[in-house]
Design an enzyme around this catalytic site. Structure first.
Site: not given
Length: 448
Positions: A101, A244, A246, A248
């Site tokens: 992340s 960010d 990834d 999400d």
């Protein structure tokens, strides 16, 4: 038994426990064994972000799944919410996302999604942990995966996800002539998000979209919006969007260069949501600012708080039938459309509201007055129970009384990093700042 799963999957430094080759191999093997209770040859998707360790972790997981009797399918570089979407879309029995992340490139992680696109619940994770802990399997020798494989993607999966997002935009909502600055944190959306918005008609300035395996999240993206703020002003942009690694989560910068976080988004989407006869509820976490609660209350909307973690937000949304929920950190879940936080989907719905209201972000958020809130992250060697830290509870009690009834103190250890997180909130900024500093000082002896 050592817990492997934190609030967002398994996470650590790539190559070291719990992300050493043998443990990663056991994760893939044991997950497949578990899924074989549902299907003889479970189909498992594997995606990853742009960290240099992603390709070799992908190789180990693929080998483990194959040797356990499963059918792994590689999705290449793609976002976490895309894996959540693609898992049920393709009929897969599970999806794996290799990502840490917002963490630095040396870290990585394994997030696992069920066939529904939701993260596994605690019971399943505990079952997997028991299986992994009792396994003595070792990873077979593998050649390192490097070079061109680092940024490899699968166009068909990117198209499926992009098509889904386009269907989420209301008819008549045009981005023609809209100026956006899009910061991809050198992460999973680097090759996708700028072109996606351009295809919708927007004029896009792309920022931090050159991943090299080492630069993901480095002074970029949702946790570092300073350059984005300046670029929005220089480009005279309508909006700045920061993902960010990834994707999400998403943070925003309005046309005046002001940072807007998940609380702002929850207020905006709550204010302009059509609840369609459902409960007038927005689900947040214990980190949500008191100002959000007060502002929603003035609209006849109740804020319900959960523990930190989008999985807990989702569980409460499903229990209550709430359509909007999320975290101050930028994870926002729109239950009619998704089962996890999706930064790109969130950005689309924010822009949609702004265009429908013919206003800028700075205009529509004016009604939410934030309470002063101070967040302190203290690195620690180990997570000592708070009751065993001398004087901590006494200091907490003192400041709870001093700050008064319209205040909150929250202390917790991060579920993904060795950090003590302290949040203090109240009406007096000076007292809030003082309380946060005094509480943080109690952790000085635990610093690395």
């Amino acid at each position: 038994m050592v817990a492997l799963f934190g609030t967002d999957g398994i996470r650590g430094i790539a190559g070291k426990p719990p992300l050493d080759r043998d443990t990663v191999y056991r994760v893939g093997y044991c997950l497949t064994e578990y899924l074989r209770n549902l299907a003889p040859s479970p189909h498992i998707l594997i995606g990853r972000d742009t960290r240099e360790s992603g390709p070799w972790l992908e190789v180990v997981l693929r080998r483990a799944i194959q040797e356990a009797g499963g059918l792994p399918e590689l999705c290449g570089v793609i976002s976490t919410p895309a894996i959540s979407f693609l898992t049920p879309k393709t009929g897969a029995h599970a999806g794996i996302m290799i990502s840490a992340s917002h963490n630095p490139y040396r870290d990585n992680g394994i997030k696992v999604f069920a066939s529904t696109g939701m993260k596994f619940n605690d019971d399943v994770e505990e079952d997997l942990e028991r299986r992994i802990a009792s396994s003595s399997l070792t990873a077979p020798p593998e050649s390192a995966a490097t070079g061109a494989a680092l940024l490899a993607s699968v166009p068909e999966y990117c198209r499926l996800y992009s098509s889904f997002l386009r269907q989420c935009v209301s008819p008549g909502c045009s981005l023609e002539g809209v100026r956006l600055v899009v910061d991809c944190a050198h992460g999973a959306l680097s090759a996708i998000a700028p072109e996606f918005f351009r295809a919708l008609g927007a004029e896009v300035r792309a920022l931090h979209c050159e991943p090299d395996g080492h630069n993901i999240n480095r002074k970029a993206g949702a946790l570092h919006v300073e350059r984005l703020q300046q670029e929005v002003l220089d480009f005279k942009a309508y909006l700045g969007i920061a993902f960010d690694g990834d994707a999400d989560r998403a943070m925003f910068v309005d046309s005046r260069g002001v940072r807007r976080d998940g609380d702002d988004v929850l207020y905006l989407l709550g204010r302009f949501s059509d609840f369609q006869g459902g409960p007038r509820v927005v689900v947040g976490t214990v980190m949500a600012n008191l100002g959000l609660e007060v502002a929603l209350e003035s609209l006849g909307i109740r804020l319900v708080r959960t523990s930190v973690g989008d999985r807990y937000v989702l569980e409460e949304m499903l229990r209550l039938g709430a359509m909007v929920g999320g975290e101050q950190s930028g994870h926002v879940i729109l239950l009619r459309l998704a089962r996890t936080g999706d930064g790109l989907l969130t950005a689309l719905k924010v822009i949609e509201v702004l265009r429908q209201q013919k206003a800028g972000m700075e205009d529509l958020w004016g009604a939410m007055r934030r309470f002063p809130q101070v967040l302190r992250d203290v690195p620690v060697r180990s997570k000592v129970p708070f009751d065993e830290i001398p004087g901590l509870r006494e200091t907490e009690a003192f400041y709870k009384e001093k700050l008064g009834p319209r205040s909150r103190i929250l202390m917790r250890y991060s579920g993904t990093e060795r950090l003590a997180r302290i949040m203090v909130e109240g009406e007096d900024r000076g007292a809030v700042t003082e309380a946060a500093a005094r509480l943080a000082a109690h952790f000085d002896s635990l610093r690395p």
